[in-house]
Write a protein that holds these residues in place. Sequence first.
Motif, PDB file in Angstrom:
ATOM      1  N   LEU A  90     -21.908  78.587  -1.006  1.00 16.47           N
ATOM      2  CA  LEU A  90     -22.680  77.451  -0.504  1.00 16.47           C
ATOM      3  C   LEU A  90     -21.933  76.700   0.597  1.00 16.47           C
ATOM      4  O   LEU A  90     -22.537  76.263   1.578  1.00 16.47           O
ATOM      5  CB  LEU A  90     -23.038  76.512  -1.654  1.00 16.47           C
ATOM      6  CG  LEU A  90     -24.056  77.067  -2.656  1.00 16.47           C
ATOM      7  CD1 LEU A  90     -24.214  76.115  -3.830  1.00 16.47           C
ATOM      8  CD2 LEU A  90     -25.387  77.339  -1.991  1.00 16.47           C
ATOM      9  N   VAL A  91     -20.621  76.568   0.449  1.00 15.07           N
ATOM     10  CA  VAL A  91     -19.822  75.914   1.487  1.00 15.07           C
ATOM     11  C   VAL A  91     -19.872  76.728   2.780  1.00 15.07           C
ATOM     12  O   VAL A  91     -20.037  76.178   3.874  1.00 15.07           O
ATOM     13  CB  VAL A  91     -18.368  75.691   1.014  1.00 15.07           C
ATOM     14  CG1 VAL A  91     -17.466  75.282   2.173  1.00 15.07           C
ATOM     15  CG2 VAL A  91     -18.323  74.640  -0.086  1.00 15.07           C
ATOM     16  N   ASP A  92     -19.763  78.046   2.660  1.00 16.14           N
ATOM     17  CA  ASP A  92     -19.850  78.913   3.842  1.00 16.14           C
ATOM     18  C   ASP A  92     -21.219  78.794   4.509  1.00 16.14           C
ATOM     19  O   ASP A  92     -21.321  78.705   5.737  1.00 16.14           O
ATOM     20  CB  ASP A  92     -19.579  80.375   3.472  1.00 16.14           C
ATOM     21  CG  ASP A  92     -18.126  80.635   3.110  1.00 16.14           C
ATOM     22  OD1 ASP A  92     -17.262  79.792   3.451  1.00 16.14           O
ATOM     23  OD2 ASP A  92     -17.866  81.681   2.473  1.00 16.14           O
ATOM     24  N   GLU A  93     -22.267  78.801   3.699  1.00 10.96           N
ATOM     25  CA  GLU A  93     -23.620  78.674   4.241  1.00 10.96           C
ATOM     26  C   GLU A  93     -23.826  77.311   4.902  1.00 10.96           C
ATOM     27  O   GLU A  93     -24.483  77.207   5.939  1.00 10.96           O
ATOM     28  CB  GLU A  93     -24.666  78.910   3.148  1.00 10.96           C
ATOM     29  CG  GLU A  93     -24.741  80.345   2.667  1.00 10.96           C
ATOM     30  CD  GLU A  93     -25.124  81.314   3.772  1.00 10.96           C
ATOM     31  OE1 GLU A  93     -26.142  81.066   4.458  1.00 10.96           O
ATOM     32  OE2 GLU A  93     -24.397  82.304   3.957  1.00 10.96           O
ATOM     33  N   LEU A  94     -23.277  76.273   4.303  1.00 14.21           N
ATOM     34  CA  LEU A  94     -23.371  74.931   4.879  1.00 14.21           C
ATOM     35  C   LEU A  94     -22.655  74.876   6.222  1.00 14.21           C
ATOM     36  O   LEU A  94     -23.164  74.292   7.190  1.00 14.21           O
ATOM     37  CB  LEU A  94     -22.785  73.894   3.923  1.00 14.21           C
ATOM     38  CG  LEU A  94     -22.784  72.446   4.410  1.00 14.21           C
ATOM     39  CD1 LEU A  94     -24.209  71.970   4.683  1.00 14.21           C
ATOM     40  CD2 LEU A  94     -22.102  71.547   3.388  1.00 14.21           C
ATOM     41  N   THR A  95     -21.506  75.503   6.310  1.00 10.99           N
ATOM     42  CA  THR A  95     -20.757  75.555   7.565  1.00 10.99           C
ATOM     43  C   THR A  95     -21.570  76.266   8.646  1.00 10.99           C
ATOM     44  O   THR A  95     -21.672  75.790   9.780  1.00 10.99           O
ATOM     45  CB  THR A  95     -19.413  76.270   7.366  1.00 10.99           C
ATOM     46  OG1 THR A  95     -18.658  75.576   6.356  1.00 10.99           O
ATOM     47  CG2 THR A  95     -18.605  76.323   8.641  1.00 10.99           C
ATOM     48  N   ILE A  96     -22.178  77.382   8.283  1.00 13.78           N
ATOM     49  CA  ILE A  96     -23.016  78.131   9.232  1.00 13.78           C
ATOM     50  C   ILE A  96     -24.213  77.284   9.657  1.00 13.78           C
ATOM     51  O   ILE A  96     -24.568  77.227  10.839  1.00 13.78           O
ATOM     52  CB  ILE A  96     -23.466  79.470   8.614  1.00 13.78           C
ATOM     53  CG1 ILE A  96     -22.260  80.402   8.443  1.00 13.78           C
ATOM     54  CG2 ILE A  96     -24.549  80.128   9.450  1.00 13.78           C
ATOM     55  CD1 ILE A  96     -22.532  81.615   7.576  1.00 13.78           C
ATOM     56  N   ARG A 149     -24.438  74.027   9.718  1.00 15.96           N
ATOM     57  CA  ARG A 149     -23.979  72.939  10.596  1.00 15.96           C
ATOM     58  C   ARG A 149     -23.722  73.443  12.010  1.00 15.96           C
ATOM     59  O   ARG A 149     -24.040  72.766  12.983  1.00 15.96           O
ATOM     60  CB  ARG A 149     -22.729  72.278  10.016  1.00 15.96           C
ATOM     61  CG  ARG A 149     -23.025  71.394   8.844  1.00 15.96           C
ATOM     62  CD  ARG A 149     -21.787  70.731   8.296  1.00 15.96           C
ATOM     63  NE  ARG A 149     -22.116  69.827   7.217  1.00 15.96           N
ATOM     64  CZ  ARG A 149     -21.236  69.274   6.416  1.00 15.96           C
ATOM     65  NH1 ARG A 149     -19.951  69.540   6.554  1.00 15.96           N
ATOM     66  NH2 ARG A 149     -21.627  68.453   5.470  1.00 15.96           N
ATOM     67  N   GLN A 150     -23.128  74.628  12.115  1.00 13.06           N
ATOM     68  CA  GLN A 150     -22.882  75.210  13.434  1.00 13.06           C
ATOM     69  C   GLN A 150     -24.205  75.485  14.148  1.00 13.06           C
ATOM     70  O   GLN A 150     -24.355  75.198  15.344  1.00 13.06           O
ATOM     71  CB  GLN A 150     -22.061  76.493  13.314  1.00 13.06           C
ATOM     72  CG  GLN A 150     -20.630  76.252  12.883  1.00 13.06           C
ATOM     73  CD  GLN A 150     -19.901  77.537  12.507  1.00 13.06           C
ATOM     74  OE1 GLN A 150     -20.517  78.582  12.316  1.00 13.06           O
ATOM     75  NE2 GLN A 150     -18.586  77.448  12.397  1.00 13.06           N
ATOM     76  N   ALA A 151     -25.157  76.039  13.421  1.00  6.89           N
ATOM     77  CA  ALA A 151     -26.471  76.308  14.003  1.00  6.89           C
ATOM     78  C   ALA A 151     -27.139  75.001  14.423  1.00  6.89           C
ATOM     79  O   ALA A 151     -27.774  74.931  15.486  1.00  6.89           O
ATOM     80  CB  ALA A 151     -27.345  77.065  13.006  1.00  6.89           C
ATOM     81  N   ASN A 152     -26.990  73.975  13.614  1.00  9.45           N
ATOM     82  CA  ASN A 152     -27.562  72.674  13.923  1.00  9.45           C
ATOM     83  C   ASN A 152     -26.962  72.102  15.206  1.00  9.45           C
ATOM     84  O   ASN A 152     -27.684  71.560  16.050  1.00  9.45           O
ATOM     85  CB  ASN A 152     -27.351  71.709  12.758  1.00  9.45           C
ATOM     86  CG  ASN A 152     -28.102  70.414  12.954  1.00  9.45           C
ATOM     87  OD1 ASN A 152     -29.284  70.420  13.262  1.00  9.45           O
ATOM     88  ND2 ASN A 152     -27.403  69.299  12.786  1.00  9.45           N
ATOM     89  N   GLU A 153     -25.668  72.227  15.372  1.00  9.30           N
ATOM     90  CA  GLU A 153     -25.013  71.752  16.595  1.00  9.30           C
ATOM     91  C   GLU A 153     -25.542  72.492  17.821  1.00  9.30           C
ATOM     92  O   GLU A 153     -25.797  71.883  18.863  1.00  9.30           O
ATOM     93  CB  GLU A 153     -23.493  71.917  16.497  1.00  9.30           C
ATOM     94  CG  GLU A 153     -22.823  70.904  15.604  1.00  9.30           C
ATOM     95  CD  GLU A 153     -23.016  69.477  16.080  1.00  9.30           C
ATOM     96  OE1 GLU A 153     -22.893  69.219  17.297  1.00  9.30           O
ATOM     97  OE2 GLU A 153     -23.301  68.612  15.238  1.00  9.30           O
TER      98      GLU A 153
END
Length: 74
Positions: free
Chosen positions: A14-20, A22-26
């Motif tokens: 879940l942390v990895d998916e959240l990081t991805i 967030r990057q996509a959101n940026e």
Amino acid sequence: MTEFNELQVTNEYLVDELTIARQANEILLENNRRLERLLVKAIRDLQDVGRLLDALSNSVNDLTNLVTGQVVKR
């Protein structure tokens, strides 16, 4: 052999998916900012085109009036 810890693995996933995410959101936010700038520029350009077309139309009308006025005088 180490014991499988489902909670830890799930948390890491879940942390990895959240990081991805967030990057996509940026990336999406930056793209939206670029699109907004381009749209504002396009709107200004279209407004300029409208003013130029009005000026051209007025010039053509003036020229037409001038030519037709000269033809009538002859």
